[in-house]
Design a protein around this motif. Structure first.
Motif, PDB file in Angstrom:
ATOM      1  N   ALA A 325       0.820  -1.206   0.000  1.00 33.32           N
ATOM      2  CA  ALA A 325       0.000   0.000   0.000  1.00 33.32           C
ATOM      3  C   ALA A 325       0.857   1.262   0.000  1.00 33.32           C
ATOM      4  N   ASP A 326       0.265   2.367  -0.386  1.00 32.29           N
ATOM      5  CA  ASP A 326       0.839   3.715  -0.324  1.00 32.29           C
ATOM      6  C   ASP A 326       2.129   3.833  -1.117  1.00 32.29           C
ATOM      7  N   ASP A 327       2.146   3.310  -2.293  1.00 30.90           N
ATOM      8  CA  ASP A 327       3.294   3.455  -3.184  1.00 30.90           C
ATOM      9  C   ASP A 327       4.588   2.921  -2.581  1.00 30.90           C
ATOM     10  N   GLN A 328       4.453   2.045  -1.691  1.00 33.54           N
ATOM     11  CA  GLN A 328       5.662   1.462  -1.121  1.00 33.54           C
ATOM     12  C   GLN A 328       5.920   0.124  -1.774  1.00 33.54           C
ATOM     13  N   LEU A 343      12.644 -15.200   7.973  1.00 33.22           N
ATOM     14  CA  LEU A 343      11.967 -14.590   6.835  1.00 33.22           C
ATOM     15  C   LEU A 343      11.700 -13.139   7.180  1.00 33.22           C
ATOM     16  N   MET A 344      12.172 -12.253   6.332  1.00 35.29           N
ATOM     17  CA  MET A 344      11.990 -10.830   6.606  1.00 35.29           C
ATOM     18  C   MET A 344      11.386 -10.161   5.395  1.00 35.29           C
ATOM     19  N   VAL A 345      10.473  -9.262   5.654  1.00 42.16           N
ATOM     20  CA  VAL A 345       9.927  -8.446   4.581  1.00 42.16           C
ATOM     21  C   VAL A 345      10.269  -7.005   4.906  1.00 42.16           C
ATOM     22  N   THR A 353      12.970  -0.340   8.010  1.00 44.18           N
ATOM     23  CA  THR A 353      11.603  -0.723   8.343  1.00 44.18           C
ATOM     24  C   THR A 353      11.403  -2.197   8.003  1.00 44.18           C
ATOM     25  N   VAL A 354      11.182  -2.977   8.999  1.00 49.16           N
ATOM     26  CA  VAL A 354      10.931  -4.386   8.770  1.00 49.16           C
ATOM     27  C   VAL A 354       9.443  -4.620   8.952  1.00 49.16           C
TER      28      VAL A 354
END
Lengths: 984, 276
Positions: A325-328, A343-345, A353-354
């Motif tokens: 969301a929000d152009d991220q 597992l990391m996003v 920012t994880v």
């Protein structure tokens, strides 16, 4: 009199039970056979979760499968196996929008298409998303072999249609998603930028008008150092490549058609850099580079400046970026930490920012994470949730969500490379695995049900109950050996280097083991498994030892790479030991000798012409020294058309101190003239095959002795012109020659040339016969030829008196150096189908007649009686020959639909068939592998040595009781009668 | 056994024996044996052309080399033959003859050592006879102990494909007993036999609308199997009947003695039971 009645009744009972069905009945499906469906190692994955309906993921795999999987359970909705030469280059989902209103109703019904690009970008196909039907197929023109790309741009809209851009073979195509037609009439113009490389040292930018496909502008620029190939596109106008030395990162900007290069040595970014490697994921303004087992993230600045943002120490797999969301834009990375997977996003713009950090406990035998695909969803609290599909080193596919494994698929089993069998442990006394699960009443009830079934009295419910009982019955999935040898393990080695033990009863994985688990030594980073051998099979002595298998692997793809041996306990699935052997592996030869612990002696030949003895024990050495003079081996140099025979020479003590290493000498060569013959197939007999009958009786009471030799090599050659596809040559240009060569002396025992015939040759060699399958260009048909070899040196042993008096040469040792007195018989037949592989059934003692198992092009297995390929078949067999079971000669082999042992199933991508004997002479195990796995038990001559599973013991009991009663009654009556007669 | 001979007809057409010179009768395959020790060339040039032959002939020579154990190869004899070029482009070798060099004294000693060690005696031929050695040498070897009989028996089978030598089978003429005994030859002379073999053509797969296999079986037209005698056909029925009859006769005599009925029925049951 009573005895007579009893005898006749008993006879009747046995006769009725002896009528065993030959082919399978509908209710017998799944009793002895099992079938498992796989897709292979996933290459691409596209999630389809937008709609409210079923959530699915579309995957394409290295086995050329495109499949739709249920995201909740991991089941296959549909799948298609493309041909072996039809590798999938890209998969995308295109939403099939409507082009005009006439199609509106039809269009609204579909939810989209799966678009696949395959065969180096020359075939584009669309599959209907819900059911997998193919909607259209377009073959794209291609000029040369190149990398191919598939892209479905969402911002490019042409007349309510979203065209698909496909690049391949030097051409860029824009194709309509609706019907696969090339787009010709786009209304509004826009420019597509294409950047390409010429001769790996020149960058070219094309500006292409998407309306007409014309090249508006073209610019090129030479980069003197050359590129290494890997590309990472960081933004819409910048890409990063590596130069040919793999030490300098080059940023190429192509804004407005101008090309600019900017070089940054990798050593500026990290210290002591070695060869760098660009990881493929597409991250915006960022490039991931793998250097020295570290992954560094490099941000590409505005002027092409590079700066290191982050680095990860372990091997890390990353996903492509995903818009949240929000152009991220976010991306996922996964790496190992001990026995867990992290597992990391993270957000691409802001690595601090994880969004998600999960650690999941993972089985050690899955290896490292190979690929990650992420997908996001909106949780109920409107925050972002992520699910990740990960592909592990062993090719397994797992779905992770909320810190847990939702489902997993063992996709490694889709690429089985070698199979062997192993026994299960013997049932120990005291520890009875078999529970006494039935009381006598239950037992009787069950048999009453069966009795009802066999007397056709059963109601539908009863039938269902019987069926259920059968499926569960007889502890067929128990982990112990049984009397009949029906329960066994199939040990399968996969391309990923993982061993699986599959139970014959139900096909479940008993244990699995990855050969190159992360804990392994650094010396050999990624050994690939080559082959599998039975190392230790205790059955006479050393009964307390567990059987084990030998896995031979290699530390690289090159044949001269050093080999790795691994010994794996079959009962537990644990690795007993493993060793880097320090020499290459060309051929592994199991010898017919075992040591006192029943370890089989193996010789491994390396590229230098030396052979190495294993196990490296002094006992093995002494056994080998005894037979030193009688060990021979051969090599086939397929490219040169030379077959060489070797004998043992001496220990290579002069060169190395290794006393288990031996030098060899060349004893014979067979040289095929390169202008007329090219080796396409070689085959030997299975070393462990048992031949029961040494002779064959002719109809005229004549005896033919089989020429049974373990040292026969079947070789097929074709004219070099005819080595290509079928039909690429005229019959005059192509000839197929088959040879039978004695591998001790190099004698050609049989040589037959088939003019106007062509490969591929699929052959099977058993006992004294070879059956091979090839294409006849003159007749435009496939043919099957059988060659049987008979021994004449023993032909005079027919006299009974000679046998009685011992004046025969049957027990004399046979020397290969004697001139072979043999003759061959052969016959050819047409066969209607193309063949993928041929195998033959094998039984414990070799008494049961054999069946050929033909893997057909339709991925099914046809069982064909060996009697159909018997050179003694004649057009009009005499009465005596008919009695012997000789079938009248026909010009083609019959394909009887009932004799497909796979019945209604398909073993997709069939590659091999393995047979193994059960303990029961009549029965043989059949295991077929490809993308799917299939197992069944076969009885080529019916189960003559056992009663059928559904034999009604109750009926037998009742009959006996009735007979006893009848005997008693008749006895009483006759007593009475006698008495009354005496009183008369 | 008569059926088997066709399988050998190609190979065993001519095996010539020692010292005998055979005239060239056959067109395609010809074997000839070479010489005694020390005798040099035995061949008489037979260059006579066949009048009906449109194809050209040329003479070729190629040498046989041998090695003792692991030693190097040295010349051991010469094959000479006529190379016939066919109009369709194929080439075949005909009228092969062989002259064998005998062992020198030194070679005899080496050979004795081979016999003692049960080692290999190896020979080789060039793989192309027109432009030797061609791609490679065709090597064959035999345990030295297999060769000695009275003299030294050797048997060559040369598998040809046009002008190329595919393979060489080499060994003694007969069997080689295992375990191999150490035995010195009585005479140090070679007794050589040579066969040229080219590949057999596979028969066409028959298509059964016409009778194709008629020739293969002499009794192709259905000849009824010889009528078996009555006894041979029905012995299994006759024996029980005989037993029944015998039984009945004894019973009849018994009846005559005892003058009682009733047993006849019983015996019938017995008979039927037997018959089963």
């Amino acid at each position: 009199m009573a005895m007579a009645i009893k005898a006749s009744l008993l006879l009747l009972v046995f006769l009725s039970s002896a009528i065993v069905s030959f082919s399978l009945y509908e209710d017998q499906v799944g009793l002895m056979d099992w079938h498992q469906r796989y897709i292979g190692k996933v290459k691409h994955a596209v999630f389809h979760t937008q709609k409210a309906g079923r959530k699915r993921v579309i995957v394409s795999t290295e086995e050329n499968v495109v499949a739709s999987l249920d995201l909740r359970h991991g089941e296959i909705f549909w799948r298609h196996v493309l041909g072996t030469n039809d590798a999938i280059d890209g998969v995308e989902i295109a939403l099939g929008k409507c082009r005009n209103h006439l199609h509106y109703m039809w269009c609204s019904a579909i939810s989209g298409y799966v678009i696949t690009l395959s065969s180096q970008g020359s075939t584009l196909r669309a599959w209907n998303l819900p059911d997998g039907q193919m909607v259209w197929e377009t073959s794209l023109h291609s000029a040369q072999i190149s990398k191919s790309l598939l892209s479905v741009p969402i911002n490019l809209k042409v007349d309510k249609d979203y065209p698909i851009l496909a690049f391949g073979g030097g051409y860029l195509h824009a194709v309509s998603a609706i019907d696969g037609e090339r787009v010709l009439q786009p209304p509004e113009s826009s420019i597509i930028y294409v950047l390409g490389f010429l001769h790996s040292s020149e960058a070219v930018v094309y500006q292409i008008d998407s309306k007409t496909g014309e090249v508006v502008a073209e610019k090129s620029m030479v980069f003197p150092d050359g590129f290494s190939g890997a590309v990472s596109s960081v933004s819409s106008d910048k890409i990063v490549v590596l130069d040919s030395t793999r030490s300098i990162l080059v940023t190429i900007g192509f804004l407005d058609g101008d090309i600019s290069f900017q070089k940054t040595p990798v050593s500026d970014l990290v210290e002591d850099s070695g060869n760098a490697e660009i990881l493929s994921p597409l991250l915006s303004n960022m490039v991931a580079v793998k250097v020295n087992r570290r992954t560094i993230f490099v941000r590409v600045g505005g002027e092409g400046k590079l700066e290191v943002v982050d680095s990860l120490s372990d091997e890390t797999a990353m996903s492509v970026s995903l818009p949240v969301a929000d152009d991220q834009v976010a991306f996922a990375s996964a790496h190992h930490e001990g026995s867990k997977i992290q597992l990391m996003v993270k957000l691409v713009d802001d690595l601090e920012t994880v969004l998600l950090r999960e650690s999941i406990e993972m089985d050690q035998h899955r290896g490292r994470v190979d690929k990650v695909f992420i997908n996001n969803y909106i949780k109920t609290d409107m925050s972002n949730g992520f699910r990740a599909l990960i592909v592990m080193e062993d090719h397994s596919l797992l779905l992770l969500q909320q810190g847990a494994i939702v489902w997993s698929r063992e996709e490694g089993l889709a690429s089985v490379t070698d199979v062997t069998t192993a026994e299960l442990p013997v049932e120990k006394d005291g520890v009875s695995v078999a529970k006494v699960e039935h009381t006598l009443v239950d037992w009787l009830k069950g048999h009453m049900l069966k009795l009802k079934g066999s007397l056709l009295l059963a109601s539908p419910e009863d039938v269902a109950a019987i069926q259920e009982m059968r499926m569960k019955s007889s502890g067929r999935s128990k982990l112990t050996r049984d009397h009949n040898g029906f329960r066994k393990l199939f040990i399968a080695l996969t391309r990923a280097g993982k061993l699986f033990a599959l139970h014959t009863g139900d096909g479940r994985i008993v244990w699995s083991m990855l050969l190159n688990s992360p804990s392994k030594s650094e010396a050999c980073e990624r050994p690939s498994g080559i082959s599998l051998y039975q190392w230790q099979v205790p059955h006479h002595h050393a009964m307390d030892e567990n059987p084990s298998v030998l896995v031979v692997g290699r530390c690289g793809s090159d044949s001269s790479a050093p080999g790795v041996l691994s010994f794996v306990d079959v009962y537990t699935g644990k690795e007993i030991s493993s060793s880097d052997i320090g020499h290459s592996v060309v051929r592994v030869m199991p010898l017919p000798f075992t040591d006192s612990t029943e370890q089989r002696l193996h010789l491994i030949a390396d590229t230098e012409g030396h052979v190495h003895l294993y196990p490296k024990t002094s006992e093995a050495l002494s056994i080998f020294q005894r037979e030193f003079q009688n060990v021979y081996w051969y090599t086939v140099e397929g490219d040169d058309g030379i077959i060489r025979g070797h004998g043992m020479k001496s220990s290579c003590a002069g060169e190395t101190a290794d006393e288990y290493c031996f030098t060899t000498k060349e004893l014979w060569t067979v040289v095929f003239p390169s202008e007329s013959e090219k080796i396409i197939s070689t085959l030997t007999r299975k070393p462990n095959e048992v031949v029961h009958t040494q002779a064959k009786v002719n109809t005229d009471q004549d005896l033919l002795y089989k020429y049974v030799s373990r040292n026969l090599l079947f070789v097929a050659t074709v004219s070099p012109k005819g080595a290509g596809e079928i039909g690429s040559v005229t019959p005059e240009e192509s000839a197929l020659v088959v040879y039978l060569i004695d591998t001790i002396t190099g004698r050609i025992l049989h040589r037959l040339s088939h003019q106007g015939c062509q490969g591929p040759v699929h052959a099977v060699f058993s006992e004294n016969w070879v059956v091979y399958h090839y294409f006849n260009l003159r007749a435009h048909k496939y043919e099957v030829t059988v060659v049987e070899i008979y021994d004449q040196s023993r032909a005079e042993n027919k006299n009974v008196w000679k046998l009685v008096l011992g004046k025969h040469n049957l027990t004399a040792p046979i020397s290969s150096y004697s001139r072979p007195e043999m003759f061959t018989k052969s016959q050819s037949y047409f066969f209607a189908q193309s063949v993928k592989t041929i195998a033959v059934t094998s039984t414990a003692k070799g008494i049961t007649s054999k069946q050929l198992l033909i893997g057909t092009i339709g991925d099914q297995i046809l069982a064909l009686d060996k009697r159909f390929v018997d050179p003694r078949r004649t057009l009009n067999p005499s009465q005596a020959e008919k009695e012997e079971g000789i079938i009248p000669l026909t010009d083609s082999l019959p394909i009887i639909p009932q004799s497909y042992i796979t019945h209604s199933l398909k073993v997709e991508g069939l590659r091999g068939i393995v047979t193994a004997p059960a303990k029961l002479e009549s029965t043989t195990h059949v295991f077929a592998y490809g993308v799917d796995l299939f197992y069944t038990r076969l009885a080529p001559s019916k189960t003559y040595d056992s009663l059928a599973d559904d034999f009604s013991y109750a009926l037998l009991l009742i009959t006996i009781v009735a007979l006893v009663a009848a005997i008693y009654i008749t006895w009483v009556i006759s007593e009475k009668k006698e008495l009354s007669e005496k009183w008369r | 056994m008569a059926k088997l001979t066709p399988f050998f007809f190609l190979s065993s057409l001519i095996i010539s024996s020692s010292l005998a010179f055979q005239s060239d009768v056959d067109d395609h395959e010809f074997g000839l044996e070479g010489a005694k020790p020390q005798s040099t060339q035995q061949q008489t040039p037979t260059t006579r052309k066949r009048y009906s032959d449109p194809d050209s002939d040329s003479k070729v020579q190629f040498s046989l080399e041998h090695a003792f154990g692991d030693s190097d190869f040295s010349p051991a004899g010469t094959f000479s033959a006529r190379l016939k070029s066919w109009s369709h482009g194929g080439k075949t070798l005909t009228k092969l003859r062989f002259s064998r060099n005998g062992f020198s004294d030194e070679e005899k000693d080496t050979f004795k050592n081979l016999l003692k060690g049960d080692d290999f005696y190896r020979i080789r031929l060039p793989s192309n006879v027109i432009s030797p050695p061609g791609k490679e040498f065709v090597v064959a070897s035999v345990r030295a102990r297999c060769l000695p009989r009275d003299g030294l028996d050797e048997h060559f089978v040369i598998h040809m494909e046009g002008a190329n030598v595919l393979a060489l089978s080499y060994g003694s003429l007969g069997a080689c007993q295992y375990p191999r005994q150490f035995k010195l030859p009585a005479k140090w002379s070679f007794n050589s036999h040579t066969i040229l073999k080219s590949s057999e053509q596979a028969p066409r797969t028959p298509i059964f609308t016409e009778e194709v296999l008629g020739g293969e079986n002499a009794d192709g037209e259905v000849e009824p199997p010889p009528e078996r005698s009555f006894w041979a056909k029905y012995w299994m029925y006759l024996i029980p009947v005989g037993l029944v009859v015998m039984n009945a006769v004894t019973q009849a005599t018994n009846m005559a003695e005892e003058q009682t009925g009733g047993q006849a029925g019983g015996s019938q049951v017995q008979q039927s039971a037997r018959r089963r």
